[in-house]
Enzyme design. Structure first.
Site, short mmCIF file in Angstrom:
data_model
loop_
_atom_site.label_atom_id
_atom_site.label_comp_id
_atom_site.label_asym_id
_atom_site.label_seq_id
_atom_site.Cartn_x
_atom_site.Cartn_y
_atom_site.Cartn_z
CD GLU A 167 -4.72 -1.84 5.18
OE1 GLU A 167 -3.90 -0.97 5.52
OE2 GLU A 167 -4.44 -2.76 4.38
CD GLU A 269 -2.44 -1.61 9.13
OE1 GLU A 269 -1.60 -1.50 8.19
OE2 GLU A 269 -3.31 -2.49 9.18
#
Length: 373
Positions: A167, A269
């Protein structure tokens, strides 16, 4: 994945309605996803502390066997450099990778390049790298990446894909690798990618942002990566519908970036709650009706519908560019000691209501949805 303190704001900002299941679900014929994955990073610690897993009918079994039997065909494992609890390091990665391999599952390795959680709000250097900069920091990235991937290959369980950072909207290894200094960030990313390819020939390189439904931000980041010559094969995005936009936003973003960069795309995710109350003493990350995606209640049926919708969006990416999805931490149930803080055994788990095992440790219907892809 980011903790509650960093993401509550995103939930309140989500106002656009989610697309109906009928538009993206089983009513639309779609090919089966190539990646029907599960992030199992917390599993080793859970089991070591007594965590158990059961089939829907209550039969106790090995968690990886339950997942593989449902059709899950990839595992994702995060790597930390020197965490306080010792997990997410080479011994546990190798142990879990062997179990995945025995069940015919492929492996995505997720390098955080940190001793703890790395996400858009925090990209802390490992303590051992604190005073490294420039070429020395790049070498540390190379050595760490090669160490993990080389060990996996040596034991006969090579990774099929690797994330160079987790991320990394704002970069990684702050302050050195911030997006405020793209040449420096690009050098670190390239060091990791080159080390991965050298240590594990044939591995696919993914770059991972938490920007699932945000096309302008995704374009800005990957335009810079391309302009600075960063090598990659897959655009990987986190997409939690209560934080990252609507299903329509996700569809538009995946379709655009797969064509713009001529790359495969992956939802690295996603997750959804099957209830709102907590099993332990820690407040859950998502625990209010106002935080839910419209049309998707916090029920086993709502959780299943969410996965059907996500799978259909990814499967519909033009030219077969949608690889699939990973469900984040489906086995992270409320086991005492297996909380969010690796330095505090008393810390709780704010995620158990988004696992794919219920509060009686039984597999939820959404697991079958994930495996069918």
């Amino acid at each position: 994945m980011r903790r509650r303190s960093l993401l509550r704001l995103g939930a309140a900002a989500l106002t656009a309605p989610a697309l109906a299941t009928a538009a993206f679900g089983t009513a639309v014929a779609a090919p089966r996803l190539r990646i029907r994955g599960a992030d199992l990073s917390s599993l080793a610690k859970s089991e070591d502390l007594g965590g158990t897993y059961r089939h829907a009918d209550g039969r106790r079994d090995d968690a990886v066997r339950i997942l593989a039997g449902a059709g899950v065909n990839w595992g994702r494992l995060k790597v930390w450099v020197n965490p306080a609890d010792g997990y997410h390091t080479r011994p546990h990665i190798l142990r879990t990778a062997r179990r995945l391999h025995e069940r015919g599952m492929r492996l995505l390795v997720d390098f955080h390049y940190s001793d703890t959680w790395a996400d858009p709000g925090k990209q802390y250097k490992p303590a051992a790298w604190e005073n490294l900069h420039g070429a020395a920091l790049e070498q540390a990235v190379r050595d760490h990446t090669a160490d993990i991937l080389g060990a996996l290959r040596a034991q006969g369980t090579p990774a099929a894909m690797v994330q160079i950072g987790n991320e990394i909207n704002g970069g990684m290894l702050w302050p050195d690798g911030s997006t405020d200094d793209w040449p420096r960030l690009a050098a670190l990313l390239t060091a990791g990618a080159e080390a991965a390819r050298a240590a594990s020939p044939g591995i696919r390189i993914a770059l991972h942002l938490a920007e699932g439904g945000r096309n302008e931000a995704t374009r800005w980041w990957f335009d810079n990566a391309v302009a600075h010559g960063v090598p990659f094969d897959v655009v990987a995005l986190s997409f939690y519908g209560y934080w990252h936009g609507t299903l329509a936003d996700l569809r538009a973003n995946l379709n655009d970036v797969s064509a713009r960069y001529d790359k495969d795309v992956l939802v690295a995710e996603t997750a959804y709650p099957f209830r709102l109350d907590s099993e332990d003493s820690l407040e859950n990350i998502v625990d209010l009706p106002s935080e839910l995606v419209p049309g998707h209640p916090a029920t086993p049926e709502g959780q299943s519908a969410w996965l059907r919708d996500i799978a259909a969006v990814v499967a519909a990416v033009p030219n077969g560019r949608g690889l699939g999805l990973f469900y984040w931490e489906p086995t992270w149930t409320a086991v005492p000691g297996n909380g969010w803080d690796p330095a505090d055994p008393a810390s709780g788990n704010g995620w158990e209501n988004q696992a794919l095992f219920d509060y009686d440790d039984r597999a939820l219907p959404a697991l079958r949805v994930l495996g069918r892809g």
